[in-house]
Design an enzyme around this catalytic site. Structure first.
Site, PDB file in Angstrom:
ATOM      1  N   ASN A   1      15.736  44.214  52.217  1.00  0.00           N
ATOM      2  CA  ASN A   1      16.112  44.460  50.593  1.00  0.00           C
ATOM      3  C   ASN A   1      17.467  44.114  50.583  1.00  0.00           C
ATOM      4  O   ASN A   1      18.347  44.321  51.549  1.00  0.00           O
ATOM      5  CB  ASN A   1      15.652  45.850  50.597  1.00  0.00           C
ATOM      6  CG  ASN A   1      16.349  46.825  51.318  1.00  0.00           C
ATOM      7  OD1 ASN A   1      16.331  46.647  52.799  1.00  0.00           O
ATOM      8  ND2 ASN A   1      16.709  48.033  50.912  1.00  0.00           N
ATOM      9  N   ILE A   2      17.765  43.564  49.463  1.00  0.00           N
ATOM     10  CA  ILE A   2      19.389  43.522  49.192  1.00  0.00           C
ATOM     11  C   ILE A   2      19.615  43.973  47.715  1.00  0.00           C
ATOM     12  O   ILE A   2      19.116  43.765  46.757  1.00  0.00           O
ATOM     13  CB  ILE A   2      19.436  41.685  48.810  1.00  0.00           C
ATOM     14  CG1 ILE A   2      18.826  40.831  50.163  1.00  0.00           C
ATOM     15  CG2 ILE A   2      20.808  41.187  48.595  1.00  0.00           C
ATOM     16  CD1 ILE A   2      19.043  39.570  50.190  1.00  0.00           C
ATOM     17  N   GLU A   3      20.356  45.095  47.868  1.00  0.00           N
ATOM     18  CA  GLU A   3      20.866  46.048  47.025  1.00  0.00           C
ATOM     19  C   GLU A   3      21.827  45.234  46.277  1.00  0.00           C
ATOM     20  O   GLU A   3      22.606  44.316  46.924  1.00  0.00           O
ATOM     21  CB  GLU A   3      20.932  47.338  47.250  1.00  0.00           C
ATOM     22  CG  GLU A   3      19.599  47.989  47.929  1.00  0.00           C
ATOM     23  CD  GLU A   3      19.734  49.362  48.374  1.00  0.00           C
ATOM     24  OE1 GLU A   3      18.743  50.076  48.704  1.00  0.00           O
ATOM     25  OE2 GLU A   3      20.834  49.944  48.405  1.00  0.00           O
TER      26      GLU A   3
ATOM     27  N   CYS B   1       6.975  44.234  43.020  1.00  0.00           N
ATOM     28  CA  CYS B   1       6.400  43.415  44.294  1.00  0.00           C
ATOM     29  C   CYS B   1       5.130  43.209  44.102  1.00  0.00           C
ATOM     30  O   CYS B   1       4.559  41.989  44.429  1.00  0.00           O
ATOM     31  CB  CYS B   1       6.892  44.205  45.590  1.00  0.00           C
ATOM     32  SG  CYS B   1       8.552  44.055  45.811  1.00  0.00           S
TER      33      CYS B   1
ATOM     34  N   GLU C   1      10.174  42.668  50.387  1.00  0.00           N
ATOM     35  CA  GLU C   1       9.110  41.772  50.210  1.00  0.00           C
ATOM     36  C   GLU C   1       9.133  40.430  49.322  1.00  0.00           C
ATOM     37  O   GLU C   1       8.963  39.439  49.527  1.00  0.00           O
ATOM     38  CB  GLU C   1       7.769  42.608  49.644  1.00  0.00           C
ATOM     39  CG  GLU C   1       7.384  43.671  50.238  1.00  0.00           C
ATOM     40  CD  GLU C   1       7.995  45.075  49.727  1.00  0.00           C
ATOM     41  OE1 GLU C   1       9.259  45.270  49.697  1.00  0.00           O
ATOM     42  OE2 GLU C   1       7.542  45.990  49.210  1.00  0.00           O
TER      43      GLU C   1
ATOM     44  N   CYS D   1       6.205  48.192  45.894  1.00  0.00           N
ATOM     45  CA  CYS D   1       6.486  48.642  44.582  1.00  0.00           C
ATOM     46  C   CYS D   1       5.566  47.929  43.643  1.00  0.00           C
ATOM     47  O   CYS D   1       5.197  46.804  44.001  1.00  0.00           O
ATOM     48  CB  CYS D   1       7.587  48.769  44.357  1.00  0.00           C
ATOM     49  SG  CYS D   1       8.625  47.461  43.767  1.00  0.00           S
TER      50      CYS D   1
ATOM     51  N   CYS E   1      13.624  43.897  46.490  1.00  0.00           N
ATOM     52  CA  CYS E   1      12.993  44.596  47.580  1.00  0.00           C
ATOM     53  C   CYS E   1      13.020  43.538  48.622  1.00  0.00           C
ATOM     54  O   CYS E   1      12.718  42.332  48.391  1.00  0.00           O
ATOM     55  CB  CYS E   1      11.721  44.952  47.172  1.00  0.00           C
ATOM     56  SG  CYS E   1      11.631  46.266  45.935  1.00  0.00           S
TER      57      CYS E   1
HETATM   58 ZN    ZN Z   1       9.268  46.277  45.639  1.00  0.00          ZN
END
Ligand code: ZN
Length: 132
Positions: A41-43, A89, A54, A86, A52
Site C-alpha cells: 500500500n502507498i499512502e 479494489c 492490491e 476493499c 491499496c
Molecule cells: Zn483496497
C-alpha cells in the site's frame, strides 16, 4: 502457487508506505501468462490519494502486460483477522480478474481465507455490462 504468492506478499508488505494508518499491506498476484507482480500500500498525506497494495500490484501488472487476466492474488495484513480486498479494489479486480480467479487473504502467520473472485464479489459490474 498460493504459498509462493503469500511469501512474496509478505516481502512486498515491508516496502509499503504506510505512515498514516500504520498498517503495511502486501499483495502478490500471478497473471495467466505466469508473470508475478507484487505491491505494498502507498499512502498519501491527502488520504484519498492512497492506493491499496492490491491495486499497486494490479497497476504494475497491467502496465506491463495489458490484456492479461489475474489468475491468483494474495493480500496480507498485520491484523489478527485477515483483511479482504476493499470495495474499490474489488471493482478494479472486476476489470482484470475472471470469475474463477483465486483470491486469498492472510495475516503475518498464515493464509486465512481463500475464495474465487465471484465469491468475493458476486454480481460485479464488469466490462461486459457495457457491451452494446
Ligand atoms: Zn483496497
Amino acid at each position: 502457487m498460493k504459498n509462493d504468492l503469500y511469501k512474496k506478499a509478505l516481502d512486498a508488505r515491508l516496502k509499503a508506505h504506510a505512515p498514516y494508518s500504520g498498517h503495511q499491506i502486501g499483495a502478490a498476484l500471478v497473471l495467466e501468462n505466469g508473470q508475478v507482480f507484487t505491491g505494498g500500500n502507498i499512502e498519501n498525506a491527502s488520504y484519498g490519494a492512497t492506493v491499496c497494495a492490491e491495486r499497486v500490484a494490479i497497476w504494475k501488472a497491467m502496465s506491463e502486460f495489458p490484456g492479461q487476466k489475474i489468475k491468483e492474488i494474495v493480500v496480507v495484513s498485520d491484523a489478527p483477522k485477515a483483511w479482504p480486498p476493499c470495495g474499490l479494489c474489488r471493482q478494479v479486480m472486476a476489470e482484470f480478474a475472471k470469475a474463477d480467479t483465486q483470491v486469498h487473504a492472510g495475516n503475518l502467520q498464515t493464509l486465512q481465507k481463500s475464495m474465487t473472485f465471484s465469491e468475493l464479489f458476486p454480481d460485479a459490474f464488469t466490462p461486459e455490462h457495457l457491451d452494446k
